[in-house]
Design a protein around this motif. Structure first.
Motif, PDB file in Angstrom:
ATOM      1  N   SER A 105      47.638  26.307  44.116  1.00  0.00           N
ATOM      2  CA  SER A 105      48.445  27.351  44.751  1.00  0.00           C
ATOM      3  C   SER A 105      47.588  28.601  44.904  1.00  0.00           C
ATOM      4  O   SER A 105      47.004  29.076  43.926  1.00  0.00           O
ATOM      5  N   ILE A 106      47.527  29.107  46.129  1.00  0.00           N
ATOM      6  CA  ILE A 106      46.681  30.266  46.427  1.00  0.00           C
ATOM      7  C   ILE A 106      47.562  31.389  46.957  1.00  0.00           C
ATOM      8  O   ILE A 106      48.290  31.203  47.925  1.00  0.00           O
ATOM      9  N   GLN A 107      47.485  32.550  46.320  1.00  0.00           N
ATOM     10  CA  GLN A 107      48.267  33.710  46.755  1.00  0.00           C
ATOM     11  C   GLN A 107      47.458  34.560  47.730  1.00  0.00           C
ATOM     12  O   GLN A 107      46.277  34.829  47.501  1.00  0.00           O
ATOM     13  N   VAL A 108      48.116  34.992  48.818  1.00  0.00           N
ATOM     14  CA  VAL A 108      47.494  35.871  49.802  1.00  0.00           C
ATOM     15  C   VAL A 108      47.608  37.311  49.291  1.00  0.00           C
ATOM     16  O   VAL A 108      48.700  37.784  48.988  1.00  0.00           O
ATOM     17  N   VAL A 109      46.472  37.989  49.207  1.00  0.00           N
ATOM     18  CA  VAL A 109      46.409  39.384  48.756  1.00  0.00           C
ATOM     19  C   VAL A 109      45.911  40.220  49.932  1.00  0.00           C
ATOM     20  O   VAL A 109      44.974  39.822  50.621  1.00  0.00           O
ATOM     21  N   GLY A 110      46.542  41.361  50.161  1.00  0.00           N
ATOM     22  CA  GLY A 110      46.106  42.249  51.240  1.00  0.00           C
ATOM     23  C   GLY A 110      44.852  43.006  50.844  1.00  0.00           C
ATOM     24  O   GLY A 110      44.754  43.539  49.739  1.00  0.00           O
ATOM     25  N   ALA A 111      43.886  43.060  51.750  1.00  0.00           N
ATOM     26  CA  ALA A 111      42.635  43.784  51.510  1.00  0.00           C
ATOM     27  C   ALA A 111      42.823  45.263  51.816  1.00  0.00           C
ATOM     28  O   ALA A 111      43.533  45.628  52.752  1.00  0.00           O
ATOM     29  N   ASP A 112      42.191  46.117  51.031  1.00  0.00           N
ATOM     30  CA  ASP A 112      42.111  47.532  51.388  1.00  0.00           C
ATOM     31  C   ASP A 112      41.182  47.634  52.587  1.00  0.00           C
ATOM     32  O   ASP A 112      40.099  47.044  52.581  1.00  0.00           O
ATOM     33  N   GLU A 113      41.619  48.342  53.615  1.00  0.00           N
ATOM     34  CA  GLU A 113      40.811  48.497  54.818  1.00  0.00           C
ATOM     35  C   GLU A 113      40.976  49.908  55.347  1.00  0.00           C
ATOM     36  O   GLU A 113      41.934  50.597  54.986  1.00  0.00           O
TER      37      GLU A 113
END
Length: 184
Positions: free
Chosen positions: A66-74
């Protein structure tokens, strides 16, 4: 180890992620991409196009991870509006230009977030918004027709489609009746 992903599990509290992958807003919009998890594993994502990945969403690899999507700082520009009229005008002008936009009203602050653009920043400054260039997770609105919004439009599509025909039918009947009336 390569992780191939063909399945989305959604945002689920009952599934503990064994890996995390950090993606920016452009990567989250793609149905096919290659990235590296925080644990150093290569991940290849093969999902339906047109439905953006959500921050916090869980993906499942073919091998069961199971892989969680994490938002990148941009890099983003956040524009703060002091009142609703200024906020509404800014939303109108940015929407009119089809700008990807994150909109929030939190803690008594109204703000808009978009990718940095000096022309848009100048326009918003002239409208009276206060601008701040920063790095943050950018989660733009997915758009009314993208299929990525959360209220389940796809499941109610047949209803609105039928309604559309009924609506058109009633207008054509009225128009036809009015047209016949003028010929009498």
């Amino acid at each position: 180890m390569k992780l191939d992903v063909y399945q989305r599990l959604g945002s689920r509290a009952d599934v503990a992620a064994t890996e995390q992958v950090v993606l920016d807003h452009l990567q989250r919009d793609r149905g096919r991409l290659r990235a590296t998890t925080l644990g150093g594993h290569e991940i290849r994502i093969f999902l339906e196009r047109g439905k953006p990945l959500l921050v916090g969403e869980i993906l499942q690899s073919e091998c069961g991870k199971s892989i969680q999507v994490v938002g990148a700082d941009e890099p983003v520009t956040t524009a703060y509006a002091a009142d609703w009229q200024t906020f509404s005008r800014a939303c109108y002008h940015l929407g009119n230009r089809h700008v990807k936009l994150q909109i929030a009203n939190a803690d008594g602050e109204r703000w808009l977030r978009f990718t940095p653009d000096h022309v848009l920043e100048e326009m918003l400054g002239l409208l009276g918004l206060t601008l701040k260039k920063e790095r943050a997770v950018f989660v733009p609105e997915s758009g009314a027709y993208s299929g990525g919004h959360g209220h389940g439009h796809a499941s109610s599509h047949s209803h609105s489609h039928e309604h559309s025909h009924e609506h058109s039918q009633s207008h054509s009947n009225k128009a036809g009746a009015a047209h016949e009336h003028h010929h009498h």
